[in-house]
Design a protein around this motif. Structure first.
Motif, PDB file in Angstrom:
ATOM      1  N   THR A  48       8.530  43.834  93.108  1.00  0.00           N
ATOM      2  CA  THR A  48       8.591  44.558  91.838  1.00  0.00           C
ATOM      3  C   THR A  48       9.938  45.229  91.592  1.00  0.00           C
ATOM      4  O   THR A  48      10.255  45.565  90.453  1.00  0.00           O
ATOM      5  N   LYS A  49      10.724  45.429  92.638  1.00  0.00           N
ATOM      6  CA  LYS A  49      11.998  46.120  92.480  1.00  0.00           C
ATOM      7  C   LYS A  49      12.956  45.654  93.567  1.00  0.00           C
ATOM      8  O   LYS A  49      12.537  45.356  94.685  1.00  0.00           O
ATOM      9  N   SER A  50      14.252  45.610  93.215  1.00  0.00           N
ATOM     10  CA  SER A  50      15.280  45.191  94.162  1.00  0.00           C
ATOM     11  C   SER A  50      16.518  46.066  93.965  1.00  0.00           C
ATOM     12  O   SER A  50      16.817  46.474  92.846  1.00  0.00           O
ATOM     13  N   SER A  51      17.240  46.298  95.053  1.00  0.00           N
ATOM     14  CA  SER A  51      18.467  47.095  94.952  1.00  0.00           C
ATOM     15  C   SER A  51      19.649  46.272  94.456  1.00  0.00           C
ATOM     16  O   SER A  51      20.720  46.822  94.225  1.00  0.00           O
ATOM     17  N   GLY A  52      19.465  44.976  94.261  1.00  0.00           N
ATOM     18  CA  GLY A  52      20.570  44.187  93.731  1.00  0.00           C
ATOM     19  C   GLY A  52      20.391  42.696  93.894  1.00  0.00           C
ATOM     20  O   GLY A  52      19.430  42.202  94.476  1.00  0.00           O
ATOM     21  N   ARG A  53      21.355  42.027  93.365  1.00  0.00           N
ATOM     22  CA  ARG A  53      21.425  40.564  93.398  1.00  0.00           C
ATOM     23  C   ARG A  53      21.803  40.115  94.810  1.00  0.00           C
ATOM     24  O   ARG A  53      22.607  40.759  95.485  1.00  0.00           O
ATOM     25  N   LEU A  54      21.251  38.984  95.254  1.00  0.00           N
ATOM     26  CA  LEU A  54      21.595  38.469  96.574  1.00  0.00           C
ATOM     27  C   LEU A  54      23.026  37.953  96.595  1.00  0.00           C
ATOM     28  O   LEU A  54      23.440  37.210  95.714  1.00  0.00           O
ATOM     29  N   GLU A  55      23.766  38.378  97.612  1.00  0.00           N
ATOM     30  CA  GLU A  55      25.131  37.927  97.859  1.00  0.00           C
ATOM     31  C   GLU A  55      25.340  37.912  99.362  1.00  0.00           C
ATOM     32  O   GLU A  55      24.811  38.776 100.069  1.00  0.00           O
ATOM     33  N   ARG A  56      26.126  36.968  99.837  1.00  0.00           N
ATOM     34  CA  ARG A  56      26.366  36.865 101.280  1.00  0.00           C
ATOM     35  C   ARG A  56      26.916  38.179 101.832  1.00  0.00           C
ATOM     36  O   ARG A  56      27.822  38.780 101.255  1.00  0.00           O
ATOM     37  N   GLY A  57      26.334  38.620 102.962  1.00  0.00           N
ATOM     38  CA  GLY A  57      26.771  39.835 103.633  1.00  0.00           C
ATOM     39  C   GLY A  57      26.174  41.114 103.076  1.00  0.00           C
ATOM     40  O   GLY A  57      26.357  42.185 103.649  1.00  0.00           O
ATOM     41  N   LYS A  58      25.453  41.017 101.986  1.00  0.00           N
ATOM     42  CA  LYS A  58      24.918  42.194 101.322  1.00  0.00           C
ATOM     43  C   LYS A  58      23.553  42.585 101.890  1.00  0.00           C
ATOM     44  O   LYS A  58      22.735  41.738 102.202  1.00  0.00           O
ATOM     45  N   ARG A  59      23.343  43.907 102.030  1.00  0.00           N
ATOM     46  CA  ARG A  59      22.047  44.450 102.431  1.00  0.00           C
ATOM     47  C   ARG A  59      21.289  44.804 101.151  1.00  0.00           C
ATOM     48  O   ARG A  59      21.824  45.479 100.275  1.00  0.00           O
ATOM     49  N   ILE A  60      20.055  44.325 101.041  1.00  0.00           N
ATOM     50  CA  ILE A  60      19.246  44.495  99.838  1.00  0.00           C
ATOM     51  C   ILE A  60      17.900  45.083 100.225  1.00  0.00           C
ATOM     52  O   ILE A  60      17.333  44.731 101.263  1.00  0.00           O
ATOM     53  N   ARG A  61      17.375  45.932  99.370  1.00  0.00           N
ATOM     54  CA  ARG A  61      16.021  46.460  99.558  1.00  0.00           C
ATOM     55  C   ARG A  61      15.117  45.844  98.503  1.00  0.00           C
ATOM     56  O   ARG A  61      15.436  45.850  97.309  1.00  0.00           O
TER      57      ARG A  61
END
Length: 164
Positions: A48-61
């Motif tokens: 339902t919610k994400s801290s951002g768009r997927l990108e290599r090296g990125k940490r996402i919640r």
């Protein structure tokens, strides 16, 4: 074979389970790939919610607000329109492979590995993962092919919602 020997034989795993969920989605590979990396789309069929768009090296919640749970992932590899690899906070690994089958067809393979714990715990995690990723692929297929939001993830366990 008696029950005791059968139970003993079932209690031993020869290898850690690896889960694979696959689905043909009748949309171009770029559109299917984008659906997994753009939270504006992904929130329509998965979390339902994400801290951002997927990108290599990125940490996402990623949050599943209806269940009051979240996961933190790290994108370990990304090849546009071909592959996404992540590692989850529980140290499991997920890989998406996108294979263009025709101008407007994409075959998506999701592989989840790295389960830990006892044999029973690993099997339980693998079964949950298989069901979850299959449901995600079905929801994505219906969204992209028919523009219908099924709410499969939320409706899977309505009694587990934290805000009932």
């Amino acid at each position: 074979m008696d029950d005791e020997r059968r139970i003993s034989k079932l209690a031993t795993l020869n290898q850690v389970p690896v889960v694979k969920a696959e689905m043909l989605i009748r949309r171009p590979v770029a559109e299917v790939f984008e659906a997994f990396i753009d939270p504006e789309i992904t929130t329509k069929f998965w979390f339902t919610k994400s801290s951002g768009r997927l990108e290599r090296g990125k940490r996402i919640r990623w949050d599943w607000e209806m269940y009051g749970v979240h996961d933190e992932i790290v994108v370990t590899e990304m090849v546009t329109n071909q592959r996404i690899r992540i590692e989850s906070s529980d140290n499991t690994r997920v890989e998406w492979i996108f294979t263009s089958r025709a101008d407007k067809e994409t075959y998506v393979t999701i592989t989840n590995s790295g389960f830990a714990g006892t044999g029973d715990e690993m099997v339980s995690q693998a079964i949950d993962s298989m069901g979850g990723y299959t449901m995600v692929l079905c929801a994505l297929k219906v969204l992209l092919e028919h523009n219908i939001t099924l709410n499969l993830v939320a409706d899977k366990a309505p009694d587990a919602h934290v805000n009932r």
